[in-house]
Design a protein around this motif. Structure first.
Motif, PDB file in Angstrom:
ATOM      1  N   ALA A 273       0.896  -1.148  -0.065  1.00 37.43           N
ATOM      2  CA  ALA A 273       0.188  -0.097  -0.043  1.00 37.43           C
ATOM      3  C   ALA A 273       0.897   1.410  -0.061  1.00 37.43           C
ATOM      4  CB  ALA A 273      -0.965  -0.070   1.234  1.00 37.43           C
ATOM      5  N   GLU A 274       2.006   1.384   0.890  1.00 44.09           N
ATOM      6  CA  GLU A 274       2.711   2.448   0.836  1.00 44.09           C
ATOM      7  C   GLU A 274       3.581   2.558  -0.546  1.00 44.09           C
ATOM      8  OE1 GLU A 274       3.917   2.069   5.682  1.00 44.09           O
ATOM      9  OE2 GLU A 274       5.283   1.179   4.109  1.00 44.09           O
ATOM     10  N   GLU A 275       3.987   1.450  -1.056  1.00 42.81           N
ATOM     11  CA  GLU A 275       4.524   1.604  -2.390  1.00 42.81           C
ATOM     12  C   GLU A 275       3.684   2.002  -3.305  1.00 42.81           C
ATOM     13  OE1 GLU A 275       8.031  -2.145  -2.227  1.00 42.81           O
ATOM     14  OE2 GLU A 275       6.066  -2.439  -3.102  1.00 42.81           O
ATOM     15  N   ASN A 276       2.406   1.929  -3.231  1.00 41.41           N
ATOM     16  CA  ASN A 276       1.273   2.333  -4.409  1.00 41.41           C
ATOM     17  C   ASN A 276       1.174   3.849  -4.262  1.00 41.41           C
ATOM     18  OD1 ASN A 276       1.037   0.005  -5.658  1.00 41.41           O
ATOM     19  ND2 ASN A 276      -0.713  -0.794  -4.412  1.00 41.41           N
ATOM     20  N   TYR A 277       1.222   4.438  -2.903  1.00 43.80           N
ATOM     21  CA  TYR A 277       1.065   5.568  -2.657  1.00 43.80           C
ATOM     22  C   TYR A 277       2.346   6.439  -3.416  1.00 43.80           C
ATOM     23  CZ  TYR A 277      -3.194   5.994  -0.056  1.00 43.80           C
ATOM     24  OH  TYR A 277      -4.429   5.920   0.333  1.00 43.80           O
ATOM     25  N   LEU A 278       3.575   5.922  -3.098  1.00 45.97           N
ATOM     26  CA  LEU A 278       4.595   6.371  -3.472  1.00 45.97           C
ATOM     27  C   LEU A 278       4.902   6.646  -4.977  1.00 45.97           C
ATOM     28  CD1 LEU A 278       7.584   4.745  -1.302  1.00 45.97           C
ATOM     29  CD2 LEU A 278       6.521   7.177  -0.951  1.00 45.97           C
ATOM     30  N   LYS A 279       4.436   5.636  -5.692  1.00 47.25           N
ATOM     31  CA  LYS A 279       4.144   5.593  -7.038  1.00 47.25           C
ATOM     32  C   LYS A 279       3.274   6.596  -7.638  1.00 47.25           C
ATOM     33  CE  LYS A 279       2.780   1.671  -8.594  1.00 47.25           C
ATOM     34  NZ  LYS A 279       2.193   0.901  -9.711  1.00 47.25           N
ATOM     35  N   ALA A 280       1.925   6.780  -6.732  1.00 48.74           N
ATOM     36  CA  ALA A 280       1.014   7.771  -7.317  1.00 48.74           C
ATOM     37  C   ALA A 280       1.748   9.050  -6.773  1.00 48.74           C
ATOM     38  CB  ALA A 280      -0.241   7.456  -6.384  1.00 48.74           C
TER      39      ALA A 280
END
Lengths: 222, 222
Positions: free
Chosen positions: B9-16
């Motif tokens: 989830a954290e990774e997805n936010y960083l990507k966004a």
DNA sequence: AAATATTTTTAGCCTTGACTAAAAATAAAA
DNA sequence: TTTTATTTTTAGTCAAGGCTAAAAATATTT
């Protein structure tokens, strides 16, 4: 109509139940499951309720658990995916057989239409993984080999390495150092009655293998 | 010393955050992030606190967020993994370019030593993914191409398809039907002033492409 | 500058999957 | 058969990651 997808945690429990039931037929007890999962009995009980709600297991309080038809299919599919990915990692990416378990543990949970079948095609429909474990086919049918533990061979008998019963990196690395990769040929030269260790010829080399190794190495007698 | 691994989830936010900051320089606002993630502003705020605690972003209440050095490296690495897996899925498993996004979205989160580099070796160090997007190298360095939107070509100009700005399956499928895969050659024959649609030659065929297509298709002029 | 609108944060709640400690059920021993 | 030991379940807590509704901060109008 569409069944909700199981979470990765649920999938891991199903695999664990399958694995225990494979060795020890009959219902799987909560404690055994908790031990296999490296978690507490309380957590296992919680999860069993969830799996039972989803009809993936038949669970009776205090009596243990068995996989339902759906749960069994799911577990088999996970094992299929795990082992196919291991083949990919070893054959295509060049990892050693002791390095791939953790990756496959993650890759087996990748979801989506057709991925597994395309991967299987790409790999040329392998029937065994890099540790010699059978890969069930798309319909969940299992291959089975006639293999024996090295321990059962008498002096003079020869065999081909077909698999391992201990998948730990240390054991796998040790075997690799000894030249005991899948398909290697060996011959038992002597066996010591006292500790069941065996002197063996591996290709050109000679080595002494302990009872523990003999117990954990599968061969096909030739 | 060992930094704790970020969750998916954290990774997805960083990507966004990375993706938004790419188009719109300056701090990324909570609402924009929530929209990109398809979640509520409240959830985004929660996550920004977590990311800030882990030093992956610089976050100031009501002021928006920017990636830290570590956060930026992580986001770049995720994009690298995502795009390498897309190459694998298309080149090796034979998926179409509109089928691979969801798989790659999962595969990019697989953790472990060396996997990405081995995959990159196996794929032959591709520099662009199946949609023409650049793949950063192991050190996070970006390739950059000189490409223009098809919309900017005047009648008589020819180009090679190098990428898309809309990654939706419907657009990608439409392009495939038109013969507009990566590397396809085309020539603008006429342009209609009224709606910016263009008659083009694609190989042997002729077709009329709308302004929307012209806007979302990248070419290199030849 | 005051009033209104918009954006962002806080507060409180939910689910999943863990945990510990205590209670209940089953099994084994006296 | 009663006591003791073991196994399993329940009860209560926690963190991650979501939600809605309300409060607070910032921005925009008048």
């Amino acid at each position: 109509m569409s069944a909700i997808l199981p979470t990765s945690a649920e999938e891991n429990y199903l695999k664990a139940i399958f694995k225990i039931a494979e060795k020890e037929p009959g219902p799987v007890l909560t404690n055994a499951l908790a031990a296999e999962m490296g978690t507490s009995a309380a957590s296992a009980t919680d999860m069993l309720k969830r799996l039972s709600d989803k009809q993936l297991v038949a669970y009776e309080k205090y009596r243990g658990v068995t996989l339902s038809e759906a749960g069994s299919r799911l577990a088999t599919s996970l094992i299929r995916k795990h082992r196919l990915w291991e083949v990919f990692l070893v054959d295509k990416l060049g990892f050693a057989w002791d390095e791939v378990h953790e990756f496959a543990e993650q890759l087996e949970h990748i979801q989506g239409e057709n991925l597994t079948e395309r991967l299987d095609d790409f790999l040329g429909h392998p029937r065994f993984d890099p540790h010699g474990d059978p890969i069930p086919d798309a319909k969940g049918r299992w291959q089975h080999r006639t293999q024996t533990r090295l321990l059962t061979l008498s002096p003079g008998q020869r065999g081909i390495v077909t698999g391992v019963d201990d998948h730990s990196p240390t054991f796998l690395q040790y075997l690799a150092e000894m030249g005991l990769s899948l398909g290697a040929e060996l011959e038992v030269l002597e066996r010591t009655a006292y500790d069941q260790s065996a002197k063996v010829r591996i290709g050109e080399r000679e080595a002494v293998l302990s009872e523990k190794v003999g117990q954990n190495l599968f061969v096909r007698i030739i």
